[in-house]
Design an enzyme around this catalytic site. Structure first.
Site, PDB file in Angstrom:
ATOM      1  CG  ASP A   1      -0.094   9.290   1.065  1.00 34.13           C
ATOM      2  OD1 ASP A   1      -0.192   8.264   1.283  1.00 34.13           O
ATOM      3  OD2 ASP A   1      -0.880  10.295   1.471  1.00 34.13           O
TER       4      ASP A   1
ATOM      5  CG  HIS B   1      -2.007  -1.094   1.040  1.00 28.88           C
ATOM      6  ND1 HIS B   1      -3.441  -0.795   1.028  1.00 28.88           N
ATOM      7  CD2 HIS B   1      -1.915  -2.505   1.196  1.00 28.88           C
ATOM      8  CE1 HIS B   1      -4.036  -1.887   0.951  1.00 28.88           C
ATOM      9  NE2 HIS B   1      -3.065  -2.961   1.015  1.00 28.88           N
TER      10      HIS B   1
HETATM   11  C1  G6P Z   1      -1.180   3.150   6.204  1.00 34.64           C
HETATM   12  C2  G6P Z   1      -0.712   2.017   6.025  1.00 34.64           C
HETATM   13  C3  G6P Z   1      -1.593   1.058   6.538  1.00 34.64           C
HETATM   14  C4  G6P Z   1      -1.668   1.294   8.199  1.00 34.64           C
HETATM   15  C5  G6P Z   1      -2.530   2.609   8.218  1.00 34.64           C
HETATM   16  C6  G6P Z   1      -2.630   3.067   9.814  1.00 34.64           C
HETATM   17  O1  G6P Z   1      -2.388   3.371   5.390  1.00 34.64           O
HETATM   18  O2  G6P Z   1      -0.317   1.625   4.565  1.00 34.64           O
HETATM   19  O3  G6P Z   1      -1.000  -0.536   6.714  1.00 34.64           O
HETATM   20  O4  G6P Z   1      -2.695   0.282   8.591  1.00 34.64           O
HETATM   21  O5  G6P Z   1      -1.720   3.253   7.617  1.00 34.64           O
HETATM   22  O6  G6P Z   1      -1.497   2.895  10.157  1.00 34.64           O
HETATM   23  P1  G6P Z   1      -1.404   2.002  11.729  1.00 34.64           P
HETATM   24  O7  G6P Z   1       0.073   1.771  11.818  1.00 34.64           O
HETATM   25  O8  G6P Z   1      -2.371   2.694  12.676  1.00 34.64           O
HETATM   26  O9  G6P Z   1      -1.992   0.772  11.273  1.00 34.64           O
END
Ligand code: G6P
Length: 473
Positions: A376, A168
């Site tokens: 991003d 992602h």
């Molecule tokens: C981004 C990453 C995800 C992640 C999200 C929230 O979108 O690509 O993998 O889950 O951020 O971050 P966190 O560390 O809270 O899961």
């Protein structure tokens, strides 16, 4: 039809660091489930629901062993992480090493051997949990940078599975990637998949280069040959559930709530909005600097113009994030000190997470949305805004360094490092004529409606089936 929700005879097993719901403890000591933050969850939840699939992941709090359960048409399989796992694998290797490295070193990556060992250990536990969960021949879809070793670990245990991986976040150029002391092992982990998906063509090209450079893989177009196996690496830009957001934004209660919000923000002539996780990749400081200068220069005048900045709490125990929060709060305080009227702050700063209904109303209330990350993978906030603007109002200022910029060409594109250029884009967005705004928004909406999250999932899973079939002969 390409955009029909997925229906699959073979339920998809999604494996992600986070479950789509987080357990949060209430002041009275009880626990409650809440939607997890970030674009990954927003995009994948409808896919797992449509296939009545399974989601394997961490419930967001350490040392909380939980039994599998069902929620919103998904089977949820929680994987427990200890406080030490969270510190070393999640906050350490995932978010202190990989996150800054993969985002073009917008933060300083730390290379810590203990964190790497924990990353290996937790990835192995994820692979074991999927092994127990996945039926013969199942489709397993591994998500994101926290779990890059899972594809190869899983293939070793379960050669019958069809394994996809989707990254992602950006995949960096080789000069940056090559700094990683464990660069070969990470690429080998990913090469265990049948299909490795990325947000942008450039990310896929960077990965192909890393596969050649670290593992001596041979590549031909998107096809990789390595150790007698063939797989593919290609771009599949992720998206949002455009129809669902459009429907939500058309509801009379959402429209009414948008009016109320504008009123609560002082009925400004121009409401400018920023919506981000509080993360240093999002360019919040650069954006605030640009906005502050516009007020200093007298180009914008509060309270006729207000900025609403939603900065949802994120990775709060990681030092870089704590530092960023302090810096953001200092600059918001300075702007408000210099430019607010009594009872009318120039910047409304909300260090909070809001449910999607409230977000849809905020999007509808905003004349301008600023999405100006330094780097991003995609940025789904930009696509959510477009999907909600059925009234064809609103201007989107978008960073060239967000994956979304490849598709959303009718946004006002900016280089977020260029403060003067950002100021100019904000001035243009504020002064845009309704005709120009509508023309741009119509084109943006066509793109997001056509390339929605269902099309993304269908494209990825369709390509995965083709690669796996050719492998199985
Ligand atoms: C981004 C990453 C995800 C992640 C999200 C929230 O979108 O690509 O993998 O889950 O951020 O971050 P966190 O560390 O809270 O899961």
């Amino acid at each position: 039809m390409a955009n029909a929700p997925l229906t699959s005879d073979t339920p998809v097993v999604v494996v992600a660091n986070r479950l789509p719901v987080d357990q949060v403890s209430q002041p009275d000591g009880t626990a409650q489930w809440r939607t997890s933050p970030g674009g990954l969850v927003a995009a994948l939840e409808p896919v797992v629901q449509a296939t009545k699939g399974t989601w394997v992941g961490w419930p967001g709090v350490p040392d909380t062993p939980l039994e599998p359960f069902d929620v919103d048409g998904m089977r949820i399989v929680p994987l427990d992480l200890s406080a030490e796992d969270v510190a070393d694998y999640y906050e350490g290797f995932s978010n202190g090493t990989l996150w800054p490295l993969y985002h073009d070193v917008t933060g300083e990556p730390v290379f810590e051997r203990r964190w790497w060992e924990s990353y290996c250990d937790v990835n192995a536990r994820f692979a074991r949990a999927v092994d127990l969960e996945a039926s013969e021949g199942a489709i397993v879809w591994v998500q994101d940078y926290q779990l890059q070793l899972v594809p190869a670990l899983l293939r070793e245990r379960r050669p019958d599975l069809r394994i996809g991986f989707f990254d992602h976040i950006p995949f960096p150029g080789y000069e940056i990637y090559a700094r990683l002391p464990w660069r070969r092992q990470v690429v080998e982990g990913l090469l265990g998949a049948d299909l490795v998906g990325f947000q942008r063509g450039g990310d896929a090209a960077n990965f192909l280069r890393a596969a050649r450079g670290t593992c001596g893989a041979a590549t031909r177009g998107s096809v990789i040959e390595c150790g007698g196996r063939q797989l593919r690496a290609a771009a599949f830009p992720i998206s949002v559930d455009a129809a669902a957001l459009d429907e939500l934004a058309r509801r009379p209660e959402t429209i009414q709530r948008a009016r109320t919000l504008r009123h609560e923000f002082g009925d400004p002539e121009t409401l400018i909005l920023g919506v981000d996780r509080l993360d240093y990749t999002k360019g919040i400081l650069h954006r605030l600097r640009a906005y502050g200068e516009l007020l200093d220069d007298g180009d914008l005048h509060p309270p006729e113009t207000v900025l609403v900045q939603v900065a949802s709490p994120s990775r709060e125990r990681v030092e870089e994030y704590q530092r960023l929060r302090n810096e953001v709060e200092v600059i918001v305080g300075r702007i408000n000190g210099d430019h607010s009227d009594l009872g009318h702050p120039a910047v409304h700063y909300l260090h909070q997470t809001f449910p999607k209904e409230e977000m849809a109303a905020l999007y509808l209330a905003a004349d301008v949305l600023l999405v100006t990350p330094l780097r991003d993978g995609m940025n789904l906030v930009a696509k959510e805004y477009v999907a909600c603007r059925h009234d064809e109002h609103g201007a989107l200022v978008l960073s060239e360094f967000a994956g979304a910029a490849d598709e959303l060409r009718q946004a006002l594109l900016v280089n977020p490092w260029d403060i003067d250029g950002t100021k100019e884009a904000i001035r243009r967005a504020v002064a845009i004529t309704p005709q120009e705004a509508a023309r741009r928004m119509r084109s943006l909406r066509r793109r997001v409606a056509e390339f929605d999250v269902h099309r993304w999932a269908n494209a990825f899973l369709g390509a995965l089936a083709m690669v796996a079939e050719s492998r199985e002969g």
